[in-house]
Design a protein around this motif. Sequence first.
Motif, PDB file in Angstrom:
ATOM      1  N   UNK A  98       0.828  -1.206   0.000  1.00 32.99           N
ATOM      2  CA  UNK A  98       0.000   0.000   0.000  1.00 32.99           C
ATOM      3  C   UNK A  98       0.865   1.260   0.000  1.00 32.99           C
ATOM      4  N   UNK A  99       1.906   1.244   0.813  1.00 31.47           N
ATOM      5  CA  UNK A  99       2.805   2.406   0.854  1.00 31.47           C
ATOM      6  C   UNK A  99       3.510   2.580  -0.489  1.00 31.47           C
ATOM      7  N   UNK A 100       3.961   1.456  -1.069  1.00 26.47           N
ATOM      8  CA  UNK A 100       4.629   1.528  -2.370  1.00 26.47           C
ATOM      9  C   UNK A 100       3.697   2.081  -3.440  1.00 26.47           C
ATOM     10  N   UNK A 101       2.427   1.684  -3.413  1.00 24.88           N
ATOM     11  CA  UNK A 101       1.481   2.178  -4.414  1.00 24.88           C
ATOM     12  C   UNK A 101       1.228   3.666  -4.244  1.00 24.88           C
ATOM     13  N   UNK A 102       1.269   4.155  -2.989  1.00 27.48           N
ATOM     14  CA  UNK A 102       1.128   5.594  -2.757  1.00 27.48           C
ATOM     15  C   UNK A 102       2.313   6.353  -3.342  1.00 27.48           C
ATOM     16  N   UNK A 103       3.513   5.822  -3.140  1.00 24.21           N
ATOM     17  CA  UNK A 103       4.701   6.444  -3.718  1.00 24.21           C
ATOM     18  C   UNK A 103       4.625   6.423  -5.244  1.00 24.21           C
ATOM     19  N   UNK A 104       4.132   5.341  -5.798  1.00 21.45           N
ATOM     20  CA  UNK A 104       3.990   5.255  -7.244  1.00 21.45           C
ATOM     21  C   UNK A 104       3.012   6.302  -7.769  1.00 21.45           C
ATOM     22  N   UNK A 105       1.971   6.590  -7.006  1.00 20.71           N
ATOM     23  CA  UNK A 105       1.008   7.616  -7.416  1.00 20.71           C
ATOM     24  C   UNK A 105       1.666   8.999  -7.444  1.00 20.71           C
ATOM     25  N   UNK A 106       2.610   9.233  -6.539  1.00 20.47           N
ATOM     26  CA  UNK A 106       3.379  10.484  -6.602  1.00 20.47           C
ATOM     27  C   UNK A 106       4.057  10.587  -7.962  1.00 20.47           C
ATOM     28  N   UNK A 107       4.640   9.489  -8.417  1.00 16.05           N
ATOM     29  CA  UNK A 107       5.333   9.481  -9.701  1.00 16.05           C
ATOM     30  C   UNK A 107       4.402   9.645 -10.882  1.00 16.05           C
ATOM     31  N   UNK A 108       3.247   8.985 -10.864  1.00 11.85           N
ATOM     32  CA  UNK A 108       2.300   9.126 -11.978  1.00 11.85           C
ATOM     33  C   UNK A 108       1.827  10.575 -12.099  1.00 11.85           C
ATOM     34  N   UNK A 109       1.521  11.186 -10.953  1.00 16.31           N
ATOM     35  CA  UNK A 109       1.070  12.579 -10.985  1.00 16.31           C
ATOM     36  C   UNK A 109       2.191  13.507 -11.440  1.00 16.31           C
ATOM     37  N   UNK A 110       3.396  13.301 -10.904  1.00 11.10           N
ATOM     38  CA  UNK A 110       4.540  14.144 -11.280  1.00 11.10           C
ATOM     39  C   UNK A 110       4.862  13.998 -12.760  1.00 11.10           C
ATOM     40  N   UNK A 111       4.851  12.764 -13.266  1.00  7.05           N
ATOM     41  CA  UNK A 111       5.138  12.534 -14.675  1.00  7.05           C
ATOM     42  C   UNK A 111       4.088  13.150 -15.583  1.00  7.05           C
ATOM     43  N   UNK A 112       2.825  13.050 -15.196  1.00  9.84           N
ATOM     44  CA  UNK A 112       1.749  13.663 -15.980  1.00  9.84           C
ATOM     45  C   UNK A 112       1.926  15.170 -16.043  1.00  9.84           C
ATOM     46  N   UNK A 113       2.298  15.779 -14.931  1.00  6.65           N
ATOM     47  CA  UNK A 113       2.537  17.233 -14.865  1.00  6.65           C
ATOM     48  C   UNK A 113       3.655  17.629 -15.823  1.00  6.65           C
ATOM     49  N   UNK A 114       4.730  16.862 -15.838  1.00  5.51           N
ATOM     50  CA  UNK A 114       5.861  17.155 -16.727  1.00  5.51           C
ATOM     51  C   UNK A 114       5.433  17.070 -18.185  1.00  5.51           C
ATOM     52  N   UNK A 115       4.742  15.991 -18.558  1.00 12.18           N
ATOM     53  CA  UNK A 115       4.349  15.785 -19.947  1.00 12.18           C
ATOM     54  C   UNK A 115       3.417  16.896 -20.423  1.00 12.18           C
ATOM     55  N   UNK A 116       2.422  17.234 -19.597  1.00 14.23           N
ATOM     56  CA  UNK A 116       1.440  18.244 -19.999  1.00 14.23           C
ATOM     57  C   UNK A 116       2.068  19.624 -20.112  1.00 14.23           C
ATOM     58  N   UNK A 117       2.889  19.997 -19.152  1.00 15.00           N
ATOM     59  CA  UNK A 117       3.484  21.334 -19.186  1.00 15.00           C
ATOM     60  C   UNK A 117       4.526  21.472 -20.292  1.00 15.00           C
ATOM     61  N   UNK A 118       5.286  20.434 -20.547  1.00 15.97           N
ATOM     62  CA  UNK A 118       6.248  20.512 -21.645  1.00 15.97           C
ATOM     63  C   UNK A 118       5.541  20.616 -22.991  1.00 15.97           C
ATOM     64  N   UNK A 119       4.417  19.930 -23.145  1.00 13.41           N
ATOM     65  CA  UNK A 119       3.660  20.026 -24.392  1.00 13.41           C
ATOM     66  C   UNK A 119       3.155  21.446 -24.617  1.00 13.41           C
ATOM     67  N   UNK A 120       2.857  22.149 -23.508  1.00 11.99           N
ATOM     68  CA  UNK A 120       2.370  23.525 -23.606  1.00 11.99           C
ATOM     69  C   UNK A 120       3.507  24.543 -23.640  1.00 11.99           C
ATOM     70  N   UNK A 121       4.753  24.081 -23.552  1.00 14.50           N
ATOM     71  CA  UNK A 121       5.898  24.989 -23.566  1.00 14.50           C
ATOM     72  C   UNK A 121       6.136  25.693 -22.249  1.00 14.50           C
TER      73      UNK A 121
END
Length: 274
Positions: free
Chosen positions: A85-108
């Motif tokens: 459960x703790x590992x899955x919470x940490x993984x969710x940090x990564x999914x959210x962080x990665x999504x933020x990077x992809x979306x913002x880079x696409x927008x410049x």
Amino acid sequence: MNPPGAGVGGWYARCVGALRRGWSLLLPIVLLTQVLPAVVLAVLALVIDPTARWEEQLADDSSALPSGFWADSLVWVGSLFGAGLIASLVQCVGWAAGTWVIARQAAGAPVDLGAAMRYGVRRALGLWGWTLLFGMIVLFGLCLCFLPGIYAVFALAMVGPVYLFERDNPIGRSHQMLRQRLGLLLGRLALVIGAVIAVSLVAAAIEQVGLLLIGTGPMETRTVTAGTVVVTVLAALLTLPGQLAQLVGLVVTYAEQRGHEGPVNDAQLAHELG
């Protein structure tokens, strides 16, 4: 984002473009939040695994359960469940962080690792809750003759992106996207899931070869040694391409679906993340 009508080729080009722009940030994010928790969980499973001691006791007396069997089992399963459960919470940090990077880079828009991880921490708890619900629905579906679980995987694959971008009814919205464009979404998701499965199978095969080389057969009890730890770390690292493919593929697929629903651009999607 992939404009409507661009087809699979356009979708693939967008995925490759997102990976080229963001690999220097996505790589450490995935390493820290996906690979590292998997390694820790695997090593913990070896450390607390009581089966080696059980085998020794059964060799002396196979007619009775090993001493402390039920207590050991409870500690083993409970510890792994809590750590998972703790590992899955940490993984969710990564999914959210990665999504933020992809979306913002696409927008410049400007991005950096610290800001991405801070965003991931802010959104992780909510994403974690929906991810656990998604997992329970899939597990329940797999118990119902397997096929309902497979359908649930595809129907709810957009739960994470929907929560991060819209934060409203991720389960219903994800299912709605599948119903509205069944063939298109199934095709994209099949490619993503296929890539993840292929990478996982290769990693598992190499892990088994590594275990054989250090003298541990696939049916033998594993113990914590330098060799098993090295093999575990290597196997986890080999899953990294699949993790990246899943992250990028789902975000690009979500953006494409939004484009089919109505006028939207990369700047708007980046702004929706908050």
